[in-house]
Scaffold this motif. Structure first.
Motif, short mmCIF file in Angstrom:
data_model
loop_
_atom_site.label_atom_id
_atom_site.label_comp_id
_atom_site.label_asym_id
_atom_site.label_seq_id
_atom_site.Cartn_x
_atom_site.Cartn_y
_atom_site.Cartn_z
N ASN A 139 26.38 84.94 50.85
CA ASN A 139 26.12 84.50 52.23
C ASN A 139 27.24 83.63 52.80
OD1 ASN A 139 23.67 85.77 52.00
ND2 ASN A 139 22.62 83.91 51.31
N ILE A 140 28.38 83.62 52.15
CA ILE A 140 29.45 82.71 52.60
C ILE A 140 30.46 83.49 53.45
CG2 ILE A 140 31.25 81.11 51.85
CD1 ILE A 140 29.69 80.71 49.25
N PRO A 141 30.46 83.28 54.76
CA PRO A 141 31.33 84.09 55.63
C PRO A 141 32.81 83.99 55.28
CG PRO A 141 29.78 82.77 56.92
CD PRO A 141 29.65 82.32 55.50
N GLU A 142 33.29 82.80 54.91
CA GLU A 142 34.74 82.66 54.70
C GLU A 142 35.27 83.43 53.48
OE1 GLU A 142 36.75 79.12 52.71
OE2 GLU A 142 34.96 78.16 53.54
N LEU A 143 34.36 83.91 52.64
CA LEU A 143 34.82 84.67 51.47
C LEU A 143 34.90 86.17 51.75
CD1 LEU A 143 32.79 82.95 48.59
CD2 LEU A 143 34.97 82.28 49.60
N LYS A 144 34.55 86.52 53.00
CA LYS A 144 34.50 87.96 53.30
C LYS A 144 35.65 88.40 54.19
CE LYS A 144 29.50 88.06 52.95
NZ LYS A 144 28.25 88.03 53.68
#
Ligand SMILES: Cc1cc2nc3c(=O)[nH]c(=O)nc-3n(C[C@H](O)[C@H](O)[C@H](O)COP(=O)(O)OP(=O)(O)OC[C@H]3O[C@@H](n4cnc5c(N)ncnc54)[C@H](O)[C@@H]3O)c2cc1C
Length: 313
Positions: free
Chosen positions: A50-55
């Motif tokens: 659920n971590i946007p910055e890892l996508k």
């Protein structure tokens, strides 16, 4: 079989690193952590999905691409930005089902001796973006002080900021990560940075496309220098720096055979995958072939990875 007992979902990268302690592990695609018989599991898994910055994949500069660590193999294959040499290595994971789940960050963190990506990323001089939580005032873990897992990640983050602790971001060369694994054990890989202004070629040997590889070798050429990365089953992942530095533009078969036969520090086992002598021979001819193919591309003016590689949905 070892089972994890608890699952926590992190909402941000800094929350994930603050939750990480000796009894927990990050959970990415789970192809390794959740497989039956894994030795990698932990009491508590910190879910990263659920971590946007890892996508996502983004073109940081015309010469570099940033690939979020939670990008799956298949998502990277579907991106126009990812260079062809990396797509070649991503396709070494032959199972489409696994490519849909497995992440690039999970693969790098494992750094297996049959790794799909390690040799290529080393030869490509890739960089990793890492995040860890600095606790300057004591060696004590934040979890110990604040009683995790009863508190959630946001509470911990707030408490740590009050005490002056900081999330620390770092970009390091993948070779450094390889050489100092212990130092980076708890770090979260947030992204992998790859260059597009270079040439890299690789070769993987396995009994079948879906079997574990017994040798994967890659060679890159950037800024007038050659770089070699090698993964050898039951031996490890290697960056032969001295040999890479010694390579000029006029080498012959002898150079590679000599190196493969006398590489100090490389202990190649005699096992079901082949004899030591066979694997040394194979390594020598493979490096020679990679070198020739790089040289051909360099002499025809293709010094950068102009090939975009096929994009897969
Ligand atoms: C049948 C089978 C065959 C396989 N064959 C191969 C093979 O030949 N070569 C190979 O390389 N792999 C192989 N794997 C292992 C695995 O599928 C891949 O390495 C995959 O890329 C791991 O990614 P993941 O997202 O599923 O990681 P996960 O299983 O979620 O995690 C793997 C490890 O990486 C850590 N981790 C995950 N993300 C991060 C992050 N962002 N930062 C820091 N640490 C992180 C986890 O804590 C864990 O220790 C195989 C697995 C199976 C089940």
């Amino acid at each position: 079989m070892y089972m994890s007992r608890e699952l926590c979902a992190a909402a941000s990268a800094s929350e994930a690193v603050i939750m990480r302690d000796a009894s927990s592990a990050y959970l990415a695609g789970g192809t390794e952590l959740l497989r039956s018989g894994t030795e990698r599991s932990a009491d508590r898994l910190i879910m990263l999905k659920n971590i946007p910055e890892l996508k996502g994949v983004s073109g940081e500069t015309p010469e570099a691409v940033r690939i979020g660590s939670m990008t799956t193999f298949q998502e990277a294959l579907g991106s126009d930005l990812v260079p062809a040499y990396l797509k070649e290595a991503l396709r070494y994971m032959a199972s489409r089902t696994k490519r849909d789940m497995a992440t690039i960050g999970g693969n790098v963190a494992l750094m297996r001796d049959d790794s799909y990506l390690a040799a290529t990323l080393i030869a490509a001089h890739a960089k990793l973006e890492l995040l860890h939580w600095a606790k300057p005032d004591s060696g004590e873990s934040v979890q110990d002080r604040f009683g995790c897992p009863d508190k959630n990640g946001s509470d911990l983050e707030e408490a740590s900021q009050v005490r002056g602790d900081q999330p620390v971001r770092e970009a390091i060369c993948i070779r450094r990560y390889l050489q100092h694994r212990e130092e980076y054990q708890k770090d979260l890989i947030t992204a992998i940075m790859v260059r597009t202004d270079i040439c890299v070629v690789s070769k993987r040997y396995a009994n079948t496309a879906e079997s574990h590889s017994y040798l994967t070798a890659a060679m890159g050429y950037a800024d007038g220098r050659f770089r070699v990365g090698v993964s050898l089953k039951n031996a490890g992942v290697f960056f032969p720096k001295e040999f890479s530095d010694s390579l000029g533009e006029d080498e012959n078969a002898e150079t590679f055979a000599r190196f493969a036969n006398s590489w100090a520090g490389l202990d190649i086992p005699d096992d079901l995958y082949g004899s030591t002598a066979y694997k040394r021979y194979l390594l020598g001819v493979t490096l020679e072939n990679l070198y020739r193919s790089l040289k051909e591309r360099i002499s025809s003016g293709q010094r950068t990875d102009g090939r975009k590689g096929e994009t897969e949905a």
